[in-house]
Motif scaffolding. Structure first.
Motif, short mmCIF file in Angstrom:
data_model
loop_
_atom_site.label_atom_id
_atom_site.label_comp_id
_atom_site.label_asym_id
_atom_site.label_seq_id
_atom_site.Cartn_x
_atom_site.Cartn_y
_atom_site.Cartn_z
N GLY A 97 0.80 -1.22 0.00
CA GLY A 97 0.00 0.00 0.00
C GLY A 97 0.83 1.27 0.00
N ARG A 98 2.15 1.15 -0.13
CA ARG A 98 3.00 2.34 -0.12
C ARG A 98 2.86 3.10 -1.43
N ARG A 99 2.75 4.42 -1.34
CA ARG A 99 2.58 5.24 -2.53
C ARG A 99 3.91 5.38 -3.27
N ILE A 100 3.83 5.44 -4.58
CA ILE A 100 5.03 5.59 -5.39
C ILE A 100 5.64 6.97 -5.17
N LEU A 101 4.79 8.01 -5.18
CA LEU A 101 5.27 9.38 -4.98
C LEU A 101 5.07 9.76 -3.53
N PRO A 102 6.13 10.12 -2.82
CA PRO A 102 6.00 10.49 -1.40
C PRO A 102 5.50 11.93 -1.25
N GLY A 103 5.27 12.29 0.01
CA GLY A 103 4.92 13.68 0.30
C GLY A 103 3.44 13.95 0.42
N PHE A 104 2.60 12.92 0.58
CA PHE A 104 1.16 13.15 0.68
C PHE A 104 0.82 13.99 1.91
N GLY A 105 1.44 13.66 3.06
CA GLY A 105 1.13 14.40 4.28
C GLY A 105 1.47 15.87 4.17
N LEU A 106 2.64 16.19 3.60
CA LEU A 106 3.05 17.59 3.47
C LEU A 106 2.15 18.34 2.51
N THR A 107 1.91 17.76 1.33
CA THR A 107 1.09 18.45 0.34
C THR A 107 -0.35 18.60 0.80
N MET A 108 -0.86 17.57 1.51
CA MET A 108 -2.22 17.66 2.03
C MET A 108 -2.32 18.74 3.09
N GLY A 109 -1.32 18.84 3.96
CA GLY A 109 -1.33 19.88 4.98
C GLY A 109 -1.27 21.27 4.39
N VAL A 110 -0.42 21.47 3.39
CA VAL A 110 -0.32 22.78 2.74
C VAL A 110 -1.63 23.12 2.03
N SER A 111 -2.24 22.12 1.39
CA SER A 111 -3.49 22.37 0.68
C SER A 111 -4.60 22.77 1.65
N VAL A 112 -4.70 22.05 2.78
CA VAL A 112 -5.73 22.37 3.77
C VAL A 112 -5.48 23.75 4.37
N LEU A 113 -4.22 24.08 4.66
CA LEU A 113 -3.89 25.40 5.22
C LEU A 113 -4.25 26.50 4.23
N TYR A 114 -3.89 26.32 2.96
CA TYR A 114 -4.19 27.33 1.95
C TYR A 114 -5.69 27.49 1.78
N LEU A 115 -6.41 26.38 1.70
CA LEU A 115 -7.86 26.44 1.55
C LEU A 115 -8.51 27.10 2.76
N SER A 116 -7.99 26.83 3.94
CA SER A 116 -8.55 27.44 5.15
C SER A 116 -8.34 28.95 5.16
N LEU A 117 -7.13 29.39 4.81
CA LEU A 117 -6.82 30.81 4.87
C LEU A 117 -7.59 31.60 3.81
#
Length: 281
Positions: free
Chosen positions: A12-32
């Motif tokens: 179940g490991r993703r090929i491209l890493p960084g989901f947690g970081l990109t998801m956090g930045v996306s949620v922060l940007y959407l919130s602001l």
């Protein structure tokens, strides 16, 4: 290790890493940018009570402004869906002199200040304007009527439809269309049975974007509408009028109701999009 055996811990490991970081930045940007401003509108303490909200919601002038905004936005978005499809078809399927310049003009409403567009459209469609003077002898008034508002919203909304549909048309394989023509299908049947089903999702997206932009449009409409209460007054103008009268509770109530209506309508459009994608698959 056998060819069919997975390494421990790699399931179940993703090929491209960084989901947690990109998801956090996306949620922060959407919130602001989106969630926090909308939350401030909902929870802002401006003296708005349930009785005040009901008073504003049942006011005939407010209801008339909603009717004008919603009907003209829907009519403009529908017209843009048809015209935008034609423009996108021409740009994607044909080559002609000046195509690049014509393609660049589609984005002009994005770059043009809305107030400039409003002044230009009012001068063009008024009774003494180049186009308005042609219709005035026929008893057809364009400026300062819902028709003028619809034309202004069509002007600022058509790029959304064109830029949504054009890439889909350019990426469409033409082999199926040629096969249908070889089997004897006419042009209209080929378009209706083969091309149109693939264009419906982007058309709905373009309609939703144009409709959402039209509901909140102010600058290009405030001049050509005439701002006549109960007739051509739009909801964003009513919000500004209440703010100028220091009626912050009333302005907040109108904005909340407009936000709720817009959200419900866009939710319906998005649900239709998902259903059509599933049906197409």
């Amino acid at each position: 290790m056998g060819a069919g055996v997975e390494a421990p811990g790699r399931k179940g490991r993703r090929i491209l890493p960084g989901f947690g970081l990109t998801m956090g930045v996306s949620v922060l940007y959407l919130s602001l940018v989106v969630l926090i401003p909308l939350s401030a509108l909902v929870f802002n303490q401006t003296g708005l009570t349930w009785s005040k909200l009901w008073e504003v919601a049942s006011d005939t002038r407010v209801l008339a402004s909603y009717r004008v905004s919603l009907t003209t936005s829907a009519a403009a978005a529908l017209a843009d869906s048809v015209l935008g499809l034609l423009v996108a078809w021409v740009l994607a399927r044909y080559e002609f002199p000046g195509k690049k310049a014509f393609d660049a003009l589609i984005d002009l409403p994005f770059a043009l200040p809305t107030a400039v567009a409003g002044v230009a459209l009012t001068a063009l469609y008024s009774r003494n304007g180049w186009i308005g003077s042609l219709f005035d002898p026929l008893g057809i008034r364009i400026a300062f009527t819902p028709l003028g508002i619809t034309l202004a919203l069509m002007f600022i909304g058509i790029p959304f439809v064109v830029r949504t549909v054009q890439p889909v048309l350019e990426d469409m394989e033409r082999d199926t269309e040629e096969a249908a023509a070889t089997l004897g299908a006419g042009r209209w049947r080929t378009f209706r049975k083969i091309v149109l089903p693939g264009l419906l999702p982007p058309l709905l997206t373009g309609f939703a974007l144009a409709f959402a932009r039209g509901i909140g449009e102010y600058g290009s409409v405030v001049f050509i509408s005439g701002n006549m209460p109960m007739r051509t007054e739009i909801a964003p103008l009513l919000i500004v009028s209440k703010l100028e009268q220091f009626d912050y509770a009333g302005a907040t109530a109108v904005a909340l109701l407009l936000l709720l209506l817009s959200f419900l309508l866009l939710l319906v459009v998005n649900s239709l999009q998902r259903w059509m994608r599933k049906a197409a698959r």
